[in-house]
Design a protein around this motif. Structure first.
Motif: not given
Length: 136
Positions: A22-24, A76-82, A117-128
């Motif tokens: 949703a954030l992407l 991780a790709l989504g987090a980096l994109f954000c 910013l939320a995309g970085v946090v959420v997608l980073g957490a998902l990747a981990v």
């Protein structure tokens, strides 16, 4: 006792997947709206906004359909994109980007900032989280 823990992790992964998608998609929509509103006429920035739209919607769809074993990589790709989009927003606001200087008073500036910013946090957490948990 272990059954609730086993079901809560896949649930958490799906909640983060849906929220991340949703954030992407929101980031893609913001850039499409701004592109249609006149940013398309700005050299380099216009095409970049259109690419961001395609990337945001494409990654959102990919995040929802990717097999579990590839989820850490796609997240991780989504987090980096954000993060890259957020970095470009901050650079364009502070020193300018490709000759274009943005302002925080611009349409959707703050919305874009918070979504990215939320995309970085959420997608980073998902990747981990996805990388820590082995596929069942």
């Amino acid at each position: 006792m272990t059954a609730p823990a086993r079901t809560s992790a896949p649930t958490a992964l799906w909640v983060l997947r849906i929220l991340g998608a949703a954030l992407l998609a929101a980031m893609g929509w913001i850039h499409l709206d701004l592109w249609l509103d006149g940013y398309k006429s700005i050299d380099v920035i216009g095409p970049a906004f259109l690419l961001n739209t395609v990337g945001g919607f494409g990654l959102a769809a990919l995040l929802l359909v990717t097999p579990r074993r590839f989820l850490p990589w796609v997240a991780a790709l989504g987090a980096l994109f954000c993060a890259g989009t957020l970095g470009a927003l901050i650079i364009s606001t502070t020193v300018g980007l490709f000759g274009f200087v943005e302002t925080t008073a611009a349409a959707l500036w703050w919305e874009s900032f918070w979504v990215e910013l939320a995309g970085v946090v959420v997608l980073g957490a998902l990747a981990v989280l996805a990388a820590r948990r082995r596929p069942s």
